[in-house]
Design a protein around this motif. Structure first.
Motif, PDB file in Angstrom:
ATOM      1  N   PRO A 115      -6.909   6.218   8.867  1.00  0.00           N
ATOM      2  CA  PRO A 115      -7.600   7.141   7.960  1.00  0.00           C
ATOM      3  C   PRO A 115      -7.071   6.940   6.544  1.00  0.00           C
ATOM      4  O   PRO A 115      -5.934   6.488   6.351  1.00  0.00           O
ATOM      5  N   ARG A 116      -7.861   7.284   5.559  1.00  0.00           N
ATOM      6  CA  ARG A 116      -7.491   6.971   4.175  1.00  0.00           C
ATOM      7  C   ARG A 116      -6.259   7.745   3.703  1.00  0.00           C
ATOM      8  O   ARG A 116      -5.616   7.349   2.740  1.00  0.00           O
ATOM      9  N   ASP A 117      -5.930   8.836   4.386  1.00  0.00           N
ATOM     10  CA  ASP A 117      -4.776   9.631   3.972  1.00  0.00           C
ATOM     11  C   ASP A 117      -3.623   9.522   4.964  1.00  0.00           C
ATOM     12  O   ASP A 117      -2.751  10.405   5.025  1.00  0.00           O
ATOM     13  N   LEU A 118      -3.585   8.435   5.737  1.00  0.00           N
ATOM     14  CA  LEU A 118      -2.491   8.251   6.687  1.00  0.00           C
ATOM     15  C   LEU A 118      -1.146   8.213   5.971  1.00  0.00           C
ATOM     16  O   LEU A 118      -0.967   7.487   4.997  1.00  0.00           O
ATOM     17  N   GLU A 119      -0.192   9.007   6.455  1.00  0.00           N
ATOM     18  CA  GLU A 119       1.169   8.965   5.922  1.00  0.00           C
ATOM     19  C   GLU A 119       1.869   7.761   6.545  1.00  0.00           C
ATOM     20  O   GLU A 119       2.199   7.756   7.725  1.00  0.00           O
ATOM     21  N   ALA A 120       2.064   6.731   5.747  1.00  0.00           N
ATOM     22  CA  ALA A 120       2.631   5.488   6.270  1.00  0.00           C
ATOM     23  C   ALA A 120       3.700   4.970   5.325  1.00  0.00           C
ATOM     24  O   ALA A 120       3.723   5.295   4.135  1.00  0.00           O
ATOM     25  N   ASP A 121       4.593   4.151   5.861  1.00  0.00           N
ATOM     26  CA  ASP A 121       5.610   3.514   5.021  1.00  0.00           C
ATOM     27  C   ASP A 121       5.030   2.332   4.265  1.00  0.00           C
ATOM     28  O   ASP A 121       5.528   1.959   3.202  1.00  0.00           O
ATOM     29  N   ALA A 122       3.971   1.726   4.830  1.00  0.00           N
ATOM     30  CA  ALA A 122       3.296   0.620   4.157  1.00  0.00           C
ATOM     31  C   ALA A 122       1.846   0.591   4.599  1.00  0.00           C
ATOM     32  O   ALA A 122       1.515   0.987   5.724  1.00  0.00           O
ATOM     33  N   ASP A 125      -8.897   3.194  -2.534  1.00  0.00           N
ATOM     34  CA  ASP A 125      -9.595   4.179  -1.701  1.00  0.00           C
ATOM     35  C   ASP A 125      -8.657   4.864  -0.713  1.00  0.00           C
ATOM     36  O   ASP A 125      -9.078   5.781  -0.007  1.00  0.00           O
ATOM     37  N   TYR A 126      -7.410   4.408  -0.638  1.00  0.00           N
ATOM     38  CA  TYR A 126      -6.449   4.962   0.313  1.00  0.00           C
ATOM     39  C   TYR A 126      -5.355   5.738  -0.401  1.00  0.00           C
ATOM     40  O   TYR A 126      -4.977   5.417  -1.529  1.00  0.00           O
ATOM     41  N   GLU A 127      -4.851   6.765   0.276  1.00  0.00           N
ATOM     42  CA  GLU A 127      -3.747   7.572  -0.242  1.00  0.00           C
ATOM     43  C   GLU A 127      -2.684   7.678   0.845  1.00  0.00           C
ATOM     44  O   GLU A 127      -2.554   8.699   1.521  1.00  0.00           O
ATOM     45  N   PRO A 128      -1.899   6.617   1.030  1.00  0.00           N
ATOM     46  CA  PRO A 128      -0.951   6.584   2.141  1.00  0.00           C
ATOM     47  C   PRO A 128       0.333   7.381   1.921  1.00  0.00           C
ATOM     48  O   PRO A 128       1.219   7.369   2.766  1.00  0.00           O
ATOM     49  N   GLY A 129       0.461   8.059   0.785  1.00  0.00           N
ATOM     50  CA  GLY A 129       1.645   8.863   0.510  1.00  0.00           C
ATOM     51  C   GLY A 129       2.493   8.272  -0.592  1.00  0.00           C
ATOM     52  O   GLY A 129       2.481   7.050  -0.811  1.00  0.00           O
ATOM     53  N   PRO A 130       3.255   9.109  -1.310  1.00  0.00           N
ATOM     54  CA  PRO A 130       4.022   8.641  -2.472  1.00  0.00           C
ATOM     55  C   PRO A 130       5.133   7.663  -2.135  1.00  0.00           C
ATOM     56  O   PRO A 130       5.541   6.867  -2.986  1.00  0.00           O
ATOM     57  N   ALA A 131       5.636   7.700  -0.909  1.00  0.00           N
ATOM     58  CA  ALA A 131       6.730   6.796  -0.526  1.00  0.00           C
ATOM     59  C   ALA A 131       6.223   5.493   0.078  1.00  0.00           C
ATOM     60  O   ALA A 131       7.016   4.634   0.451  1.00  0.00           O
TER      61      ALA A 131
END
Length: 252
Positions: free
Chosen positions: A105-112, A122-128
């Motif tokens: 999903p475009r907002d998946l919290e991922a490390d990479a 189009d993706y927002e994987p998180g600030p980290a």
């Protein structure tokens, strides 16, 4: 071969001139076992450089290098996909003990997050998270260019020790560890009577775990070839071939 974890499929002893990944009609884009092993190691070292480690989540978008459609609405498998960078991202993450979510999903919290340069905004994987783009190169300087960075990495097998019980694939509602995936690949290999002389065409999305098992892990386990395109393949996963959802994985 006996494999306890996915990384064993790209161990130094597996290096040879035999084709592991073949694009029909394009030998220049195909890869020998030597190339697949070395590039998987380089990909793992790149992912580690950008914070991926045991227990990390890596989102991997299974798309062409230059998609002509919008993210989240993939068409049928094309003649040049899955591209090798997507396979290398899976193998590199596996070598580190990280977990892969294909077509996240475009907002998946991922490390990479690994995906085509044209889609990274189009993706927002998180600030980290680190965004790593294939194709391109990306216009945004904060986004890592996969091909450039992997090329400059050292082709040395990473030293991490990965547990067979470490999760490798996740979906919306399922999780599969190395032991389970390899067991399923071994069973599929036996069922299809695959040998090192055989090829498996990948004609279904890698977000289906059965595609990963039958289309990627089984041919690597047999010493055979992953095939992109249409030729005299032994088995085809997807389309008019084997439905990846029919491939048994653990209790699924």
């Amino acid at each position: 071969m006996d494999a306890a974890v996915i990384g064993d499929l790209v161990a130094p002893a597996r290096r040879s001139d035999d084709l592991a990944y073949r694009v029909v009609g394009d030998r220049a884009r195909s890869h020998s076992y030597d190339s697949v092993c070395a590039t998987a190691w380089k990909t793992a070292n790149l992912l580690r450089l950008y914070g991926v480690h045991d227990g990390s989540i890596v989102g991997v978008v299974d798309a062409p290098k230059h998609p002509d459609y919008e993210p989240g609405t993939p068409p049928s498998r094309t003649e040049d996909t899955p591209i090798p960078e997507v396979i290398f991202a899976l193998l590199g993450a596996a070598l580190l003990g990280a977990t892969v979510r294909f077509d996240p999903p475009r907002d998946l919290e991922a490390d990479a997050l690994v995906g085509p340069a044209a889609w990274m905004d189009d993706y927002e994987p998180g600030p980290a998270s680190t965004s790593i783009a294939y194709g391109g190169p990306p216009e945004n300087p904060s986004i890592v260019h996969f091909e450039t960075e992997v090329w400059s990495e050292t082709p040395i097998a990473p030293p991490e020790t990965v547990s067979p019980d470490a999760p490798l694939l996740i979906t919306d509602d399922q999780q599969f560890d190395h032991r389970t995936l390899l067991g399923a690949a071994e069973a599929f290999l036996d069922q299809a009577s695959l040998t090192a002389a055989d090829s498996v065409a990948i004609d279904s999305t890698l977000s289906e775990p059965g595609t990963v098992v039958g289309g990627v892990l089984a041919p690597l386990l047999a010493g055979g070839t992953m095939l992109v395109g249409t030729d005299d393949e032994t088995v085809r996963i997807g389309a008019d071939g084997i439905d990846p959802r029919s491939i048994s994985i653990g209790n699924s």
